[in-house]
Design an enzyme around this catalytic site. Structure first.
Site, short mmCIF file in Angstrom:
data_model
loop_
_atom_site.label_atom_id
_atom_site.label_comp_id
_atom_site.label_asym_id
_atom_site.label_seq_id
_atom_site.Cartn_x
_atom_site.Cartn_y
_atom_site.Cartn_z
N ASP A 57 79.42 -2.62 59.60
CA ASP A 57 79.57 -1.49 60.26
C ASP A 57 78.80 -1.73 61.61
OD1 ASP A 57 80.13 1.08 61.14
OD2 ASP A 57 78.78 2.06 59.99
N ASN B 256 79.85 -2.66 64.90
CA ASN B 256 80.46 -3.53 66.11
C ASN B 256 80.58 -2.54 67.28
OD1 ASN B 256 81.08 -5.23 64.09
ND2 ASN B 256 83.25 -4.92 63.80
N GLY B 257 81.03 -1.18 67.38
CA GLY B 257 81.03 -0.39 68.38
C GLY B 257 79.83 -0.39 69.03
N THR C 59 91.24 3.60 55.29
CA THR C 59 92.23 4.44 55.76
C THR C 59 92.06 5.28 56.74
OG1 THR C 59 91.80 5.72 53.76
CG2 THR C 59 93.49 4.15 53.28
N ASN D 287 90.14 5.11 59.30
CA ASN D 287 89.91 4.43 60.54
C ASN D 287 91.35 4.54 61.44
OD1 ASN D 287 87.83 1.69 59.41
ND2 ASN D 287 87.60 3.71 60.43
C1 IPE Z 1 83.27 2.15 57.17
O1 IPE Z 1 82.78 2.30 58.41
C2 IPE Z 1 84.43 1.30 57.43
C3 IPE Z 1 84.34 0.15 57.91
C4 IPE Z 1 83.26 -0.49 57.90
C5 IPE Z 1 85.60 -0.60 57.94
P1 IPE Z 1 82.91 3.57 59.44
O2 IPE Z 1 82.19 3.24 60.69
O3 IPE Z 1 84.57 3.77 59.80
O4 IPE Z 1 82.54 4.82 58.52
P2 IPE Z 1 81.82 6.08 58.91
O5 IPE Z 1 82.92 6.84 59.73
O6 IPE Z 1 80.54 5.87 59.71
O7 IPE Z 1 81.35 6.96 57.87
C1 IPE Z 2 82.94 -1.33 61.90
O1 IPE Z 2 82.37 -0.84 63.28
C2 IPE Z 2 84.38 -1.73 62.22
C3 IPE Z 2 85.37 -0.95 61.65
C4 IPE Z 2 85.38 0.12 61.25
C5 IPE Z 2 86.76 -1.65 62.09
P1 IPE Z 2 82.40 0.63 63.92
O2 IPE Z 2 83.63 0.51 64.89
O3 IPE Z 2 82.60 1.50 63.10
O4 IPE Z 2 81.16 0.35 64.61
P2 IPE Z 2 80.45 1.59 64.99
O5 IPE Z 2 79.94 2.40 63.83
O6 IPE Z 2 81.19 2.63 65.92
O7 IPE Z 2 79.11 1.37 65.88
MG MG Z 3 80.99 2.66 62.09
#
Ligand code: IPE
Ligand code: IPE
Ligand code: MG
Length: 233
Positions: free
Chosen positions: A13, A15-16, A59, A61
């Site tokens: 978690d 990346n964004g 799922t 996502n």
């Molecule tokens: C969990 O992360 C899914 C993955 C890392 C692929 P999310 O970023 O989707 O989870 P929430 O929404 O913060 O619970």
């Molecule tokens: C995890 O990083 C990757 C996926 C869920 C695909 P995020 O995309 O959830 O990153 P944040 O939580 O928004 O920083």
């Molecule tokens: Mg996330």
């Protein structure tokens, strides 16, 4: 002597946020995360861990913007068809967990390609959870079990918690160590059945920055834990 966990799972978690912090598009964070994953998988499976499960796409996502979902699906194709060459060279076997529906055919084809290419590798197993949900997995397993019972191949009294693993997406051992990056303290519908006695390791490090050294810190912490499995000390 270091105690190396047999099965490690990582909720990759952050990346964004990694990208946003740098004024970049979220997709740049996913690209960087994919590079981190390749390096990390090699390090983890070379360190004696036999199974590494990673949460690549849940799922839920699919509820993200169309642009982000499209970007991720195209990135997966790139990873499985060309970018992840080193995994095969390192003798790592790649498998997947999750539902096929509603993944695109080109994504499913790329997944099959890397599974086929790495089928006979023996170093360790990288289980990529893509379009994965923990509750969905338990529901899908229950449906398979019911099917077996109604067709007369299985007796209800033979169902138990150990054989239940065979009906999950992959028949893997229970998770010893579960890592979540990016400072979130939740499991977000990850491997619910397999984490019954997992040790949890949470770190504020965002996934693209979760390198080999960070993983070794998690192993160190794991080694300081006292796992009791319900018994006396
Ligand atoms: C969990 O992360 C899914 C993955 C890392 C692929 P999310 O970023 O989707 O989870 P929430 O929404 O913060 O619970
Ligand atoms: C995890 O990083 C990757 C996926 C869920 C695909 P995020 O995309 O959830 O990153 P944040 O939580 O928004 O920083
Ligand atoms: Mg996330």
């Amino acid at each position: 002597m270091k105690n190396i966990p047999n099965h490690v799972a990582i909720i990759m978690d952050g990346n964004g946020r990694w990208a946003t912090k740098r004024g970049l598009n979220r997709s740049e964070g996913h690209k960087e995360g994919s590079k981190t994953l390749e390096k990390l998988a090699i390090h983890v499976l070379n360190s004696g861990v036999k199974y590494l499960s990673v949460y690549a796409f849940s799922t839920d996502n699919f509820k993200r913007t169309k642009e982000e979902v499209e970007y991720l699906m195209n990135l997966f194709i790139l990873m499985f068809k060309s970018k992840f060459k080193k995994l095969d060279k390192e003798n790592i076997k790649v498998i997947f967990s999750g539902r096929k529906e509603p993944l695109r055919k080109d994504v499913l084809d790329a997944m099959n390609e890397i599974v086929d290419k790495t089928r006979n590798n023996t170093k360790g197993i990288l289980n990529i959870c893509l379009n994965y949900g923990g509750q969905e997995e338990i529901v899908d397993a229950s449906k398979k079990l019911i099917d077996e019972v109604s067709s007369g191949n299985l007796k209800i009294e033979d169902i138990n918690k150990d054989m239940f693993y065979k009906y999950l997406y992959q028949d893997l051992p229970p998770i010893d160590l579960l890592i979540r990056t990016s400072g979130e303290y939740r499991v977000s519908n990850y491997m619910l059945y397999q984490m019954s006695y997992s040790e949890f390791y949470f770190t504020d490090v965002l996934f693209p920055d979760f390198d080999e050294k960070e993983f070794d810190k998690a192993i160190e912490e794991f080694n300081s834990r006292d796992r009791r499995f319900g018994k006396n000390k």
